[in-house]
Design a protein around this motif. Structure first.
Motif, mmCIF file in Angstrom:
data_model
loop_
_atom_site.group_PDB
_atom_site.id
_atom_site.type_symbol
_atom_site.label_atom_id
_atom_site.label_comp_id
_atom_site.label_asym_id
_atom_site.label_seq_id
_atom_site.Cartn_x
_atom_site.Cartn_y
_atom_site.Cartn_z
ATOM 1 N N ILE A 56 -29.756 49.281 -17.127
ATOM 2 C CA ILE A 56 -29.911 48.119 -16.499
ATOM 3 C C ILE A 56 -28.930 47.042 -16.676
ATOM 4 O O ILE A 56 -28.562 46.784 -17.902
ATOM 5 N N TRP A 57 -28.006 46.672 -15.668
ATOM 6 C CA TRP A 57 -27.013 45.961 -16.048
ATOM 7 C C TRP A 57 -26.988 44.408 -15.497
ATOM 8 O O TRP A 57 -27.279 44.063 -14.529
ATOM 9 N N ASP A 58 -27.054 43.430 -16.665
ATOM 10 C CA ASP A 58 -27.338 42.006 -16.172
ATOM 11 C C ASP A 58 -26.253 41.210 -16.626
ATOM 12 O O ASP A 58 -25.801 41.397 -17.743
ATOM 13 N N GLU A 59 -25.659 40.290 -15.650
ATOM 14 C CA GLU A 59 -24.445 39.683 -16.132
ATOM 15 C C GLU A 59 -24.816 38.037 -16.036
ATOM 16 O O GLU A 59 -25.718 37.731 -15.408
ATOM 17 N N THR A 60 -24.706 37.518 -17.259
ATOM 18 C CA THR A 60 -24.866 35.892 -17.194
ATOM 19 C C THR A 60 -23.542 35.248 -17.398
ATOM 20 O O THR A 60 -22.379 35.849 -17.215
ATOM 21 N N GLU A 61 -23.518 33.709 -17.417
ATOM 22 C CA GLU A 61 -22.399 33.166 -17.459
ATOM 23 C C GLU A 61 -21.462 33.328 -19.139
ATOM 24 O O GLU A 61 -20.467 33.367 -18.833
ATOM 25 N N ALA A 62 -22.289 33.524 -19.946
ATOM 26 C CA ALA A 62 -21.649 33.855 -21.000
ATOM 27 C C ALA A 62 -21.603 35.242 -21.435
ATOM 28 O O ALA A 62 -20.407 35.635 -22.405
ATOM 29 N N LEU A 63 -22.319 36.008 -21.284
ATOM 30 C CA LEU A 63 -22.180 37.667 -21.624
ATOM 31 C C LEU A 63 -22.617 38.690 -20.489
ATOM 32 O O LEU A 63 -23.494 38.275 -19.755
ATOM 33 N N THR A 64 -22.560 39.806 -20.636
ATOM 34 C CA THR A 64 -23.183 40.831 -20.032
ATOM 35 C C THR A 64 -23.926 41.852 -21.090
ATOM 36 O O THR A 64 -23.435 42.000 -22.067
ATOM 37 N N VAL A 65 -25.150 41.951 -20.612
ATOM 38 C CA VAL A 65 -26.096 42.930 -21.174
ATOM 39 C C VAL A 65 -26.391 44.140 -20.627
ATOM 40 O O VAL A 65 -26.762 44.021 -19.548
ATOM 41 N N ILE A 66 -26.276 45.254 -21.350
ATOM 42 C CA ILE A 66 -26.644 46.443 -20.599
ATOM 43 C C ILE A 66 -27.837 47.275 -21.365
ATOM 44 O O ILE A 66 -27.670 47.199 -22.663
ATOM 45 N N ASP A 67 -28.692 47.578 -20.746
ATOM 46 C CA ASP A 67 -29.949 48.174 -21.452
ATOM 47 C C ASP A 67 -29.837 49.602 -21.123
ATOM 48 O O ASP A 67 -29.928 50.080 -19.675
ATOM 49 N N VAL A 68 -29.924 50.427 -22.155
ATOM 50 C CA VAL A 68 -30.186 52.219 -21.850
ATOM 51 C C VAL A 68 -31.482 52.407 -22.010
ATOM 52 O O VAL A 68 -32.171 52.196 -23.055
ATOM 53 N N ASN A 69 -31.935 53.255 -21.174
ATOM 54 C CA ASN A 69 -33.327 53.865 -21.202
ATOM 55 C C ASN A 69 -33.404 55.231 -20.776
ATOM 56 O O ASN A 69 -32.621 55.634 -20.058
ATOM 57 N N THR A 70 -34.350 56.060 -21.572
ATOM 58 C CA THR A 70 -34.180 57.348 -21.282
ATOM 59 C C THR A 70 -35.011 57.748 -19.847
ATOM 60 O O THR A 70 -34.529 58.826 -19.302
#
Length: 413
Positions: free
Chosen positions: A287-301
């Motif tokens: 799950i790939w979410d981009e914000t103004e300050a950073l990018t957050v990537i969540d890994v799920n089985t």
């Protein structure tokens, strides 16, 4: 094998780089909106701000460019003063100065500029005032590093500095020498033009998107170049003739009825790779979410169940995710702070395997990336430099109703 696929329309040129059929880089450029990064301007200092240790420079764009004090000091660290001087001692309002764009304007910010000038060539990067020779860290053989450093020291003159690029490995002296002569001529042209024009004025443009990728990521003798425009084919051949006088693989002219991107599977890969939810082999997801300050990537089985036990399943999922994240960070040209929430692993050995896998994939990326390590919460931190932003890239349009959040506020009655 690398394939460089170029799709040209009336106003936009799109470029996709495939490695063994997998999409690893994508960029696009409007004909009238070529990026500023790498370009040289003669500018005029408009404001000097001691509190920010910076100045604003008029280079003829909508917003004044930002020049930080570190980009005014000598490019060689050993030549810089031990105590950083105030920006007021270095620049004054009204002063004319030659600057190079190092970061595109974005949002309400103007371009970031520098006086640490660089001119990239095929085999080296030329720095007119750096006074040192560097060798790409990706060249690992110590004997070759010493040979290239020796060549650079013999060839450079006066205040010149050189960085020997990765592709210069095992290249003969005459090839490197010819590249340096061309770059010196470019710098002389910039210097001469800066004396002839009034600020603000453009002195030198960086290459077009196709020429830039040919120079930086293409092996003329080995890799394949396919273009669907006869005009662009001629331009690419002319550039290759200058860049690789020893010969190059013929440029392919695509004449099919189907779009060249569809014919080579680029369109499908773009849609999958730029989605918020990316499905990996075996059913695991990112799950790939981009914000103004950073990018957050969540890994799920998710539906991934391969493994002899839970720890084995989790580790295999994370290794698959690390490989795909390394590719997608490069493909999506993600910049700034990146946080990856891998699935929790109990053993330090397994965390090290995941980090090693990610580093091995990222090592192919030409953009500087640093993996900082694991936080106390088990998140992996990394940063990636981003100088350009696509003027015609594969980017989502923000919804006017929700502002990109997927939520619309309502008042409870």
């Amino acid at each position: 094998m690398k394939q460089m696929i170029v799709h040209c329309t009336q106003h936009i040129t799109r470029m996709a780089l495939l490695e063994n059929g997998r999409l690893v880089e994508y960029a696009a450029e409007r004909d009238q909106q070529q990026g500023l990064v790498g370009s040289y301007y003669k500018g005029r200092v408009m404001n000097v701000l001691p509190g920010m240790q910076a100045a604003f420079v008029d280079i003829g764009q909508k917003k004044n460019a930002f020049l930080y004090v570190d980009d005014v000091l000598h490019p060689h660290l050993d030549k810089q003063p031990s105590v950083k001087p105030s920006i007021e001692m270095l620049l004054q309002p009204g002063q004319e100065i030659v600057v190079q764009v190092r970061k595109e304007p974005r949002g309400g910010k103007g371009a970031r500029v520098t006086t640490h000038y660089t001119l990239p060539g095929r085999w080296m990067v030329y720095m007119p005032f750096a006074e040192y020779v560097g060798v790409s860290k990706k060249i690992s053989r110590e004997s070759e590093r010493s040979r290239l450093k020796g060549i650079g020291e013999r060839l450079r003159q006066g205040e010149e500095g050189l960085i020997m690029r990765t592709v210069s490995e095992d290249e003969p002296l005459d090839a490197v020498e010819g590249d340096l002569a061309f770059l010196r001529a470019q710098w002389e042209m910039i210097t001469r033009r800066s004396k002839e024009v009034e600020a603000p004025a453009l002195l030198h443009c960086d290459l077009s998107i196709v020429q830039r990728f040919i120079r930086d990521a293409f092996n003329p003798q080995r890799d394949e170049l396919l273009i669907d425009s006869a005009k662009a084919v001629k331009e690419a051949e002319a550039f290759l003739t200058d860049m690789a006088p020893e010969g190059y693989k013929p440029v392919g002219f695509y004449r099919g009825q189907e779009s060249i991107f569809s014919a080579y599977g680029v369109t499908d890969q773009l849609h999958k790779s730029f989605s918020r939810k990316i499905i990996l082999e075996g059913g695991a997801t990112l799950i790939w979410d981009e914000t103004e300050a950073l990018t957050v990537i969540d890994v799920n089985t998710a539906q991934f169940t391969g493994g002899t036990n839970l720890e084995d399943t989790v580790t295999r999922t994370n290794l698959l995710a690390a490989e795909e994240i390394g590719r997608l960070v490069r493909l999506r040209d993600t910049g700034g702070i990146i946080i990856v929430d891998f699935i929790d692993m109990e053993r330090e050995e397994h965390r090290r395997q995941v980090t090693d896998k990610l580093e091995s994939i990222i090592s192919r990326d030409r953009t500087k990336t640093h993996i900082l390590g694991w936080t106390h919460l088990g998140l992996l931190e990394m940063t990636r430099k981003k100088a350009r932003h696509d003027s015609a890239g594969f980017a989502p349009v923000i919804c006017q109703c929700c502002g990109g959040t997927g939520k619309v506020g309502t008042w409870l009655e």
